[in-house]
Design an enzyme around this catalytic site. Structure first.
Site, PDB file in Angstrom:
ATOM      1  N   ASP A  13      62.236  35.635 -75.595  1.00  0.00           N
ATOM      2  CA  ASP A  13      61.518  36.153 -74.937  1.00  0.00           C
ATOM      3  C   ASP A  13      62.012  37.788 -75.876  1.00  0.00           C
ATOM      4  OD1 ASP A  13      60.312  34.494 -73.199  1.00  0.00           O
ATOM      5  OD2 ASP A  13      61.805  34.996 -72.186  1.00  0.00           O
ATOM      6  N   LYS A  16      59.861  37.101 -81.320  1.00  0.00           N
ATOM      7  CA  LYS A  16      60.164  36.595 -81.432  1.00  0.00           C
ATOM      8  C   LYS A  16      58.772  36.581 -82.905  1.00  0.00           C
ATOM      9  CE  LYS A  16      61.973  33.221 -79.635  1.00  0.00           C
ATOM     10  NZ  LYS A  16      62.723  33.792 -78.686  1.00  0.00           N
ATOM     11  N   GLY A  40      56.854  30.567 -75.170  1.00  0.00           N
ATOM     12  CA  GLY A  40      55.210  31.188 -75.111  1.00  0.00           C
ATOM     13  C   GLY A  40      55.433  32.216 -75.545  1.00  0.00           C
ATOM     14  N   HIS A  41      54.727  32.356 -77.006  1.00  0.00           N
ATOM     15  CA  HIS A  41      54.738  34.008 -77.421  1.00  0.00           C
ATOM     16  C   HIS A  41      53.189  34.057 -77.051  1.00  0.00           C
ATOM     17  CE1 HIS A  41      55.178  30.912 -81.182  1.00  0.00           C
ATOM     18  NE2 HIS A  41      54.208  31.446 -81.317  1.00  0.00           N
ATOM     19  N   GLN A 223      63.304  30.569 -78.161  1.00  0.00           N
ATOM     20  CA  GLN A 223      63.810  30.946 -76.913  1.00  0.00           C
ATOM     21  C   GLN A 223      65.831  31.487 -77.554  1.00  0.00           C
ATOM     22  OE1 GLN A 223      63.986  27.067 -76.388  1.00  0.00           O
ATOM     23  NE2 GLN A 223      62.581  27.806 -75.686  1.00  0.00           N
TER      24      GLN A 223
END
Ligand code: IMP
Length: 434
Positions: A13, A16, A40-41, A223
């Site tokens: 988180d 990235k 998730g981004h 990650q």
């Protein structure tokens, strides 16, 4: 020729996606090399919010090769939903390629992930329950289903049967679960296969071609280093290797095809799920960072644990990845703190002091941060666009991080928007590389 690897230098988180999105404009191919939809981004583009779990961030640029590498585990239901959502917003998804060798998350992986956590009770890892661990376990046990298997009914059925057989006992509580019915599972996954067939490819070859043509390739990690199954805070880790070395395995290239490794780190630290976190702030300061930083998971919505920046951990992440640059994100979240603490070492219960990230689980569980205090700044920095716009104390903070980790800071995030970036160094080679 240039390949740049983007990895998380903390517990995930770190932002990235935003950095990959920024560089993707100049890249020919963007390859995700591990993890799955546990990641998730969020990308904010022209005020529009896009959330991705599987598709590489570069998909917002029409025609880019966005690759899901062989090291990724794919939940085809999630992937087709993501594709549908993008198409509905008019985004061209024709550039997506999925490795034929990527492993597939099956319904039993989801059930086993949840069951495994329930069995661990208080000792649970706090997984995202997306079936990641069980899918990688099947891969290692050579019982996995791969993307190419979704294109052949006979093979698929045979492989599902072989994979389920040794799990009968663990799956017994789910005997009546309709998702486990062999026929309907096979049909559902064949349908995914038909839908995704045009995207399934020999993705390593696409990456080699881009590298041979001197194009920029981005290897996108998910990650972060401290969630690495080998080098992270085991067993409170994910089931893959989110470090730069894994880009070789998960994308199908050699070490010489990675020319730079950028580590992304927040200006503070967060962690989701269980496990040691030596600089955790279990107080109102931690709460303030969580609120200001909007520290709630993109994937599960869980509140993230928060803490001060941890230099030994960052130095460790830097060494393990061979970082050539750092990107420090969310610096704006620290605006307004009179003093900013930075962890420089750890102390153990018996008064022992550790300068390096402890390798032993028992030591790490009891390690507490020892801090120095730096001056904070009160100015709003969200409009800063060059190093000279930043308050002196903010610049000093960045300089301190670079000095103590031995890695130069390349860029800094000062807000969620795509343009809310301060480049700390010139980037001419990168532009020329495109
Ligand atoms: P899993 O990857 O779902 O098996 O979860 C294992 C551990 O990794 C848990 O502590 C999760 O919270 C953590 N984790 C997995 N993916 C992410 C991520 O993208 N960001 C932060 N933590 C993650």
């Amino acid at each position: 020729m240039p390949g740049i690897c983007i990895v998380g230098a903390q517990w995930g988180d770190e932002g990235k996606g935003k950095v990959v999105d920024l560089l993707a404009e100049q890249a020919d191919a963007i390859v995700r090399f591990q993890g799955g939809n546990n990641a998730g981004h969020t990308i904010i583009r022209d005020g529009e919010v896009f959330k991705f779990h599987l598709i590489p961030s570069g998909i917002l640029y029409p025609g880019k090769r966005c690759i899901i590498g062989n090291g990724v585990v794919v939940d085809p239901g999630v992937l087709t939903d993501e594709l549908d959502a993008l198409k509905a917003r008019g985004i061209d998804t024709s550039g997506l390629r999925i490795s034929a060798n990527a492993h597939v998350i099956m319904p039993y992986h989801l059930l086993l992930d949840t069951a495994g956590e329930a069995k661990l009770g208080k000792l649970q890892i706090g997984t995202t329950r997306r079936g990641i661990g069980p899918c990688y376990a099947d891969k290692a046990a050579r019982l996995g289903i791969r993307m190419q298997d979704l294109l052949d009914e006979r093979i698929l059925k045979k492989k599902i049967t072989a994979a389920i057989d040794p799990k009968r006992l663990s799956l017994r509580p789910y005997d009546k679960d309709p998702s486990l019915d062999l026929q309907s599972m096979t049909e559902a996954y064949l349908t995914y296969g038909h839908r995704l067939e045009r995207h399934i490819a020999d993705t390593a070859r696409i990456v080699w071609d881009a590298l041979d043509a001197d194009k920029l390739v981005l290897y996108e990690g998910a990650q972060g280093a401290l969630l690495d199954i080998d080098h992270g805070t085991y067993p409170f880790v994910t089931s893959s290797n989110p470090i730069a070395g894994a880009a070789c395995v998960g994308a199908g290239v050699g070490p010489k095809d990675i020319h730079e490794v950028w580590g992304i780190a927040k200006a503070y630290v967060t962690r989701v799920g269980s496990g040691p976190f030596p600089t955790e702030l279990d107080d109102e300061v931690g709460e303030e960072i969580r609120t200001r930083g909007g520290e709630f998971g993109t994937t599960t919505g869980r509140a993230r644990r928060t803490g001060w920046l941890d230099i030994p951990a960052l130095r460790y992440a830097s060494r393990i990845n061979g970082l050539t640059s750092l990107a420090i994100t969310k610096l704006d979240v620290l605006s307004g703190f009179q003093k900013i603490k930075v962890c420089m070492s750890y102390s153990g219960p018996d008064g022992a002091e550790f300068e390096n990230f402890p390798y032993h689980q028992s030591v790490l569980h009891h390690a507490r941060g020892e801090y120095v205090e730096l001056d904070g700044w009160t100015e709003d920095i969200t409009e800063c666009r060059s190093p000279s716009d930043l308050p002196t104390a903010a610049r000093d903070y960045l300089q301190f991080i670079a000095e103590k980790t031995g890695v130069p800071v390349m860029l800094v995030g000062v807000g969620p928007g795509r343009d809310q970036i301060v480049w700390m160094r010139d980037v001419p080679e990168l532009a020329a590389a495109a």
